[in-house]
Design a protein around this motif. Structure first.
Motif, PDB file in Angstrom:
ATOM      1  N   ASP A   1      -9.095  -1.043  -4.595  1.00  0.00           N
ATOM      2  CA  ASP A   1      -8.041  -0.139  -4.252  1.00  0.00           C
ATOM      3  C   ASP A   1      -6.736  -0.142  -5.186  1.00  0.00           C
ATOM      4  OD1 ASP A   1      -9.443   0.664  -1.793  1.00  0.00           O
ATOM      5  OD2 ASP A   1      -9.105  -1.225  -0.754  1.00  0.00           O
ATOM      6  N   LEU A   2      -6.654  -1.386  -5.760  1.00  0.00           N
ATOM      7  CA  LEU A   2      -5.681  -1.693  -6.713  1.00  0.00           C
ATOM      8  C   LEU A   2      -5.871  -0.848  -7.943  1.00  0.00           C
ATOM      9  CD1 LEU A   2      -4.822  -5.364  -6.697  1.00  0.00           C
ATOM     10  CD2 LEU A   2      -3.239  -3.468  -5.878  1.00  0.00           C
ATOM     11  N   LEU A   3      -7.195  -0.930  -8.277  1.00  0.00           N
ATOM     12  CA  LEU A   3      -7.658  -0.125  -9.452  1.00  0.00           C
ATOM     13  C   LEU A   3      -7.301   1.495  -9.187  1.00  0.00           C
ATOM     14  CD1 LEU A   3     -10.490  -2.199 -10.606  1.00  0.00           C
ATOM     15  CD2 LEU A   3      -8.229  -2.236 -11.832  1.00  0.00           C
ATOM     16  N   TYR A   4      -7.802   1.781  -8.227  1.00  0.00           N
ATOM     17  CA  TYR A   4      -7.873   3.128  -7.722  1.00  0.00           C
ATOM     18  C   TYR A   4      -6.351   3.647  -7.938  1.00  0.00           C
ATOM     19  CZ  TYR A   4      -7.008   7.443  -4.839  1.00  0.00           C
ATOM     20  OH  TYR A   4      -6.986   8.708  -4.717  1.00  0.00           O
ATOM     21  N   PHE A   5      -5.366   3.021  -7.495  1.00  0.00           N
ATOM     22  CA  PHE A   5      -3.959   3.499  -7.536  1.00  0.00           C
ATOM     23  C   PHE A   5      -3.399   3.285  -8.939  1.00  0.00           C
ATOM     24  CE2 PHE A   5      -3.865   2.877  -2.789  1.00  0.00           C
ATOM     25  CZ  PHE A   5      -3.391   4.077  -2.560  1.00  0.00           C
ATOM     26  N   ALA A   6      -3.770   2.186  -9.436  1.00  0.00           N
ATOM     27  CA  ALA A   6      -3.499   2.365 -11.059  1.00  0.00           C
ATOM     28  C   ALA A   6      -4.092   3.112 -11.938  1.00  0.00           C
ATOM     29  CB  ALA A   6      -3.900   0.798 -11.482  1.00  0.00           C
ATOM     30  N   GLY A   7      -5.174   3.729 -11.536  1.00  0.00           N
ATOM     31  CA  GLY A   7      -6.007   4.634 -12.244  1.00  0.00           C
ATOM     32  C   GLY A   7      -5.362   6.137 -12.078  1.00  0.00           C
ATOM     33  N   LEU A   8      -5.076   6.117 -10.879  1.00  0.00           N
ATOM     34  CA  LEU A   8      -4.272   7.515 -10.296  1.00  0.00           C
ATOM     35  C   LEU A   8      -3.102   7.807 -10.902  1.00  0.00           C
ATOM     36  CD1 LEU A   8      -4.548   9.911  -8.404  1.00  0.00           C
ATOM     37  CD2 LEU A   8      -3.374   8.597  -6.750  1.00  0.00           C
TER      38      LEU A   8
ATOM     39  N   GLY B   1       0.780  -1.425   0.102  1.00  0.00           N
ATOM     40  CA  GLY B   1      -0.123   0.077  -0.054  1.00  0.00           C
ATOM     41  C   GLY B   1       0.825   0.991   0.049  1.00  0.00           C
ATOM     42  N   ALA B   2       1.927   1.340   0.889  1.00  0.00           N
ATOM     43  CA  ALA B   2       2.829   2.277   0.902  1.00  0.00           C
ATOM     44  C   ALA B   2       3.714   2.771  -0.509  1.00  0.00           C
ATOM     45  CB  ALA B   2       3.806   2.281   1.897  1.00  0.00           C
ATOM     46  N   LEU B   3       3.900   1.712  -1.095  1.00  0.00           N
ATOM     47  CA  LEU B   3       4.467   1.690  -2.499  1.00  0.00           C
ATOM     48  C   LEU B   3       3.405   2.300  -3.365  1.00  0.00           C
ATOM     49  CD1 LEU B   3       7.089   0.881  -3.925  1.00  0.00           C
ATOM     50  CD2 LEU B   3       6.329  -1.329  -4.378  1.00  0.00           C
ATOM     51  N   LEU B   4       2.466   1.890  -3.400  1.00  0.00           N
ATOM     52  CA  LEU B   4       1.186   2.135  -4.296  1.00  0.00           C
ATOM     53  C   LEU B   4       1.035   3.730  -3.982  1.00  0.00           C
ATOM     54  CD1 LEU B   4      -0.996  -0.994  -4.495  1.00  0.00           C
ATOM     55  CD2 LEU B   4       0.364   0.160  -6.346  1.00  0.00           C
ATOM     56  N   LEU B   5       0.797   3.974  -2.663  1.00  0.00           N
ATOM     57  CA  LEU B   5       0.500   5.470  -2.446  1.00  0.00           C
ATOM     58  C   LEU B   5       1.673   6.464  -2.792  1.00  0.00           C
ATOM     59  CD1 LEU B   5      -1.605   7.405  -0.869  1.00  0.00           C
ATOM     60  CD2 LEU B   5      -0.068   6.849   1.141  1.00  0.00           C
ATOM     61  N   ALA B   6       2.924   5.790  -2.682  1.00  0.00           N
ATOM     62  CA  ALA B   6       4.157   6.757  -2.991  1.00  0.00           C
ATOM     63  C   ALA B   6       3.970   6.682  -4.534  1.00  0.00           C
ATOM     64  CB  ALA B   6       5.320   6.192  -2.771  1.00  0.00           C
ATOM     65  N   GLY B   7       3.705   5.910  -5.259  1.00  0.00           N
ATOM     66  CA  GLY B   7       3.435   5.941  -6.654  1.00  0.00           C
ATOM     67  C   GLY B   7       2.330   7.072  -7.253  1.00  0.00           C
ATOM     68  N   GLY B   8       1.269   6.930  -6.668  1.00  0.00           N
ATOM     69  CA  GLY B   8       0.249   7.663  -6.776  1.00  0.00           C
ATOM     70  C   GLY B   8       0.831   9.273  -6.791  1.00  0.00           C
ATOM     71  N   TYR B   9       1.584   9.400  -5.692  1.00  0.00           N
ATOM     72  CA  TYR B   9       1.857  10.850  -5.330  1.00  0.00           C
ATOM     73  C   TYR B   9       3.112  11.337  -6.476  1.00  0.00           C
ATOM     74  CZ  TYR B   9      -0.402  10.795  -0.719  1.00  0.00           C
ATOM     75  OH  TYR B   9      -1.234  10.861   0.338  1.00  0.00           O
ATOM     76  N   LEU B  10       3.825  10.125  -6.549  1.00  0.00           N
ATOM     77  CA  LEU B  10       4.866  10.628  -7.522  1.00  0.00           C
ATOM     78  C   LEU B  10       4.536  10.973  -8.900  1.00  0.00           C
ATOM     79  CD1 LEU B  10       7.661   7.924  -7.156  1.00  0.00           C
ATOM     80  CD2 LEU B  10       8.064  10.268  -6.682  1.00  0.00           C
ATOM     81  N   ALA B  11       3.391  10.178  -9.311  1.00  0.00           N
ATOM     82  CA  ALA B  11       2.764  10.419 -10.396  1.00  0.00           C
ATOM     83  C   ALA B  11       2.098  11.807 -10.560  1.00  0.00           C
ATOM     84  CB  ALA B  11       1.739   9.428 -11.116  1.00  0.00           C
TER      85      ALA B  11
END
Lengths: 245, 246
Positions: free
Chosen positions: B219-226, B138-148
């Motif tokens: 949640d996976l789709l949310y971060f992938a979408g973001l 989750g932390a990795l995906l959140l970091a990915g979302g913020y980075l994008a």
């Protein structure tokens, strides 16, 4: 090999390039001349696929620079104005990056990188970060990146700007070496460069093409029979397109 | 794919050719445990888990991810290398993807620096390691979302400070949207559908599921979408540069 077909580009209502058309064949070296703000760099950006024309089109080896950009750019070597490069990279890594993007790897990558560094006469500077190099070496690093993949078309925006006389001679010699196999455009403020390396010259001012012909024909525009006089006459006098053989 | 790998390698090398990656990793290695120990009271909970770390990690990421992302395009524009990049035969998805993956790799390395805490809780007790691994995902995906998001906003300016402020502001808003305080205010003053919609946009809400050890497809789709939407926005803004303000 390269076609500019009625290129037009406006910025905020100001027409920077106004209906510029010309073609360039293999073996030709075209000197692209004009005063500051004439539209030289804007035209070159459109030819390089960095800027989309408002109307008209540019083609490299038959590929449209907008619709078929990747194919067009894969046949192009481009030295942008100011020769931008990544300061933390060495010229060797910078040249290799441009080649890797184009699919070079292994021995072919190494060979092409070293050949380009050698042709641009980087010497020991090839292993130093670009940010620590002089203006002349930076320009040569960018020039090496432009020629490394042996492109059919070269667009060089002020390739000798900031170079000392010896370095200028080196770049001119390199352009002469490459000329038979490529179509080359060089933009320059240095009018001596035209008879030294160009087989053809174009003069533009205020975005319009004013002259397209051989350096000899350009000299013949005025009774002074010099390129300087012709340049002054064409760019400072009334606008009239001169077509020369 | 070759051009994406070339951009990825160049970008990753660039992070380590300047002090940026080292400073970033050092700050993260110091700040993440500091949050867990001092704000999360790691030892006072008397539980063998990493909740004190993962509870506060989003706030650290809100600041540090935009700092990592701000150079992506703003630096290219400022130095003029964007023109060099735009003249290369690279599809836009490859340059945006390569830049994103390089920054995400540095972020993953930073998050991995908290691994000694994971080892410590295993030494001190018997944690649910699967739940911890899920929280790390989750932390990795959140970091990915913020980075994008940070990279998309970096494409709007040639000034890295502006890119950072815009990125941190956007990430802060996206995180805040899921806080109980905001949701209660929204619940009292806005239609239920709107407050539900805003809560659904919150990165915190989707991260919370991972933090609690649950991997849900939504949640996976949310971060992938973001991530994909933000990278597409970055691509569109860089493509706009070719238009020259048309």
């Amino acid at each position: 090999m390269l076609v500019a077909d009625h290129l037009v580009k406006e910025f905020g209502g100001l027409r920077a390039v106004d209906d510029v058309s010309f073609t360039l064949e293999r073996g030709e070296v075209l000197g692209f001349l004009g005063p500051n703000g004439a539209g030289k760099t804007t035209t070159m950006r459109m030819l390089a696929g960095c800027l989309e024309p408002d109307s008209g089109c540019a083609r490299i080896a038959g590929h449209d620079c907008v619709q078929d950009r990747i194919e067009a750019q894969s046949r192009l070597g481009y030295l942008p104005e100011g020769a931008p490069a990544y300061p933390a990279m060495t010229p060797r890594a910078f040249v290799a990056f441009g080649l890797q993007v184009r699919g070079f790897s292994g021995d072919a990558l190494k060979r092409a990188t070293e050949l380009a560094l050698d042709r641009a006469r980087l010497g020991a500077a090839a292993s130093q970060p670009i940010g620590t190099l002089s203006k002349g070496y930076k320009r040569r690093a960018a020039l090496a990146a432009a020629i490394a993949h042996d492109p059919a078309v070269l667009i060089l925006d002020e390739p000798t700007d900031g170079l000392d006389p010896n370095q200028k001679d080196g770049v001119r010699e390199l352009i002469r070496e490459m000329a038979p196999e490529k179509a080359i455009i060089i933009s320059t403020h240095i009018l001596d460069e035209v008879p030294a390396v160009c087989s053809r010259a174009i003069i533009i001012a205020e975005g319009r093409l004013l002259f397209d012909g051989t350096p000899h024909a350009l000299e013949a525009v005025t009774s002074d029979a010099t390129i300087e006089a012709a340049f002054r006459h064409l760019t400072a006098g009334p606008r009239a397109t001169v077509e020369a053989a | 794919m070759g051009s994406l790998i070339a951009v990825y390698r160049r970008e990753l090398t660039a992070y380590f050719q300047t002090p940026l990656a080292y400073v970033f990793l050092a700050v993260f290695a110091f700040a993440a445990p500091a949050f867990a120990f001092h704000i999360g009271r790691f030892f006072d909970t008397n539980r063998a888990d990493l909740a004190p770390l993962f509870d506060h990690l989003p706030w650290l990421l809100v600041i540090l991810m935009p700092a990592l992302a701000m150079r992506a395009w703003a630096e290219e524009r400022d130095r003029g290398t964007l023109e060099f990049l735009m003249a290369l035969p690279i599809p836009l998805w490859a340059s945006t993807g390569g830049k994103f993956l390089a920054a995400w790799t540095v972020a993953a390395a930073a998050i991995a620096l908290t691994a000694p805490m994971w080892i410590a809780v295993n030494y001190l007790g018997e944690p649910d390691n699967m739940a911890i691994a899920t929280a790390y995902l989750g932390a990795l995906l959140l970091a990915g979302g913020y980075l994008a998001i940070g990279q998309a906003l970096s494409a709007t300016t040639a000034n890295q400070v502006v890119a950072f402020v815009l990125g941190a502001g956007a990430c802060f808003l996206l995180t805040m949207a899921g806080l109980p305080l905001v949701l209660s205010v929204l619940g009292e003053n806005a239609p239920a559908a709107l407050s539900e919609f805003i809560a659904g946009l919150s990165a915190l809400e989707h991260y919370d599921a991972f933090r609690n050890g649950v991997i849900a497809l939504t949640d996976l789709l949310y971060f992938a979408g973001l991530i994909l939407a933000s990278l597409a926005a970055a691509g569109v803004m860089i493509a706009e540069q070719r238009g020259g303000g048309r």
